[in-house]
Design an enzyme around this catalytic site. Structure first.
Site, PDB file in Angstrom:
ATOM      1  N   SER A 174      41.962 -33.722  -3.231  1.00  0.00           N
ATOM      2  CA  SER A 174      41.278 -32.012  -2.600  1.00  0.00           C
ATOM      3  C   SER A 174      41.020 -31.117  -1.375  1.00  0.00           C
ATOM      4  O   SER A 174      41.268 -30.213  -1.435  1.00  0.00           O
ATOM      5  CB  SER A 174      40.121 -31.520  -3.944  1.00  0.00           C
ATOM      6  OG  SER A 174      39.449 -32.448  -3.755  1.00  0.00           O
ATOM      7  N   ARG A 234      42.994 -28.009   0.008  1.00  0.00           N
ATOM      8  CA  ARG A 234      41.936 -26.529  -0.341  1.00  0.00           C
ATOM      9  C   ARG A 234      42.010 -26.067   0.935  1.00  0.00           C
ATOM     10  O   ARG A 234      42.477 -24.910   1.448  1.00  0.00           O
ATOM     11  CB  ARG A 234      40.855 -26.431  -0.754  1.00  0.00           C
ATOM     12  CG  ARG A 234      40.345 -25.743  -0.693  1.00  0.00           C
ATOM     13  CD  ARG A 234      39.254 -25.324  -0.956  1.00  0.00           C
ATOM     14  NE  ARG A 234      38.619 -26.505  -2.758  1.00  0.00           N
ATOM     15  CZ  ARG A 234      38.584 -27.650  -3.117  1.00  0.00           C
ATOM     16  NH1 ARG A 234      38.151 -28.647  -2.276  1.00  0.00           N
ATOM     17  NH2 ARG A 234      38.375 -27.656  -3.960  1.00  0.00           N
ATOM     18  N   ASN A 255      44.776 -23.163   1.910  1.00  0.00           N
ATOM     19  CA  ASN A 255      43.842 -21.802   2.704  1.00  0.00           C
ATOM     20  C   ASN A 255      44.788 -21.202   3.995  1.00  0.00           C
ATOM     21  O   ASN A 255      45.065 -20.311   4.588  1.00  0.00           O
ATOM     22  CB  ASN A 255      42.259 -21.612   2.513  1.00  0.00           C
ATOM     23  CG  ASN A 255      42.460 -21.308   0.888  1.00  0.00           C
ATOM     24  OD1 ASN A 255      42.339 -20.366   0.549  1.00  0.00           O
ATOM     25  ND2 ASN A 255      42.469 -22.161   0.438  1.00  0.00           N
TER      26      ASN A 255
END
Length: 287
Positions: free
Chosen positions: A212, A216, A220
């Site tokens: 994660s 993440r 982005n």
């Protein structure tokens, strides 16, 4: 600002800018740099994304030199702007990590500082117009591919996240011992008779932490880079779209500054949280 070459299609333009400078084993058995995106795919897992690795290491050295220079020039008198900025960052990280990590460990705050600044610098490369550096390498140095934003490469973000994961595992064993760590995985959240189910669930939760963290950050920054490329395509589509592209690029760059800073901060905070969780010892263990 960035501008797409009018001789290439939008698909070719984006594919070129998303291809890494890759070293590996070619289909003919020789070793060298890939000459196309197809060769990159054929090289497989054991290839090396030289550009992402070089920019990541280089920006890490920039971080070290910045803080080394600040330490060498530090004064007890009235500090200059650079020293004041460095001191403010250090104080901010120290305060933040103390709020999250209530235990005594002299390495956690420096780790948080390293993650924050290093990830920030890697993210910051996304504000460099997408054509500038690739075109310098392509037309001046003869290097076809050059991605300069390391955090748009999942291998880089996963590498940093795995480093944090190893730290979490180390402190989990150090604080709880092998038996305590395995008991934590096997005896929660359900009663002890459900140990196999608990172990699977807790193992997935543990392994999800670095995944994660990596995805993440990667997601982005990759999305931000892709939007910059789509905006750059507008520059070759006529005067009206050229003007629109300029407005959109400035607006997106200003918004993306927030993403760049926020993602570095989130990575630092979550890394500290995971280490703090590794330090937590259940009261029934008697520690």
């Amino acid at each position: 600002m960035a501008e797409k070459d009018s001789t290439t299609t939008p698909t070719e333009y984006i594919a070129h800018h998303l291809t890494n400078l890759t070293f590996g084993k070619r289909p003919d058995g020789s070793w060298g740099f890939a000459n196309s995106a197809e060769e990159v795919a054929q090289m497989g897992f054991w290839s090396v994304h030289v550009d992402s690795l070089a920019w990541a290491v280089g920006l890490g050295l920039v971080f070290l030199l910045m803080f080394w220079f600040a330490a060498r020039r530090a004064t007890a008198g009235v500090p200059g702007m650079f020293q004041s900025a460095i001191e403010a960052i250090v104080e901010f990280v120290d305060t933040t990590t103390k709020d999250i990590f209530p235990h005594k460990n002299p390495w956690v705050a420096p780790m948080g500082l390293t993650i924050l600044i290093w990830v920030f610098l890697m993210n910051l490369m996304d504000l460099v117009p997408v054509d500038w550096v690739p075109n310098i390498f392509r037309y001046w140095l003869g290097i076809e591919y050059m991605k300069i934003v390391p955090t748009t490469n999942v291998s880089v973000t996963l590498g940093v996240a795995i480093g944090v994961f190893f730290i979490v595992i180390y402190y989990s064993f150090k604080r709880k011992g092998p038996g305590g760590f395995l008991a934590e995985l096997a005896f929660h959240p359900f009663p002890k008779f459900a140990a196999p189910v608990n172990f699977v669930l807790e193992s997935v939760t543990l392994l999800a932490k670095p995944v994660s963290l990596a995805l993440r950050l990667f997601g982005n920054l990759y999305a931000g880079e892709m939007i910059f490329m789509l905006i750059a395509i507008l520059y070759s589509a006529g005067f009206a779209l050229f003007v629109l592209g300029g407005v959109l690029q400035i607006a997106w760059a200003l918004f993306h500054i927030l993403v760049i800073v926020l993602q570095a901060f989130i990575f630092m905070v979550l890394s500290t949280v995971y280490i703090a969780q590794a330090y937590e010892v259940p009261e029934e263990d008697g520690h």
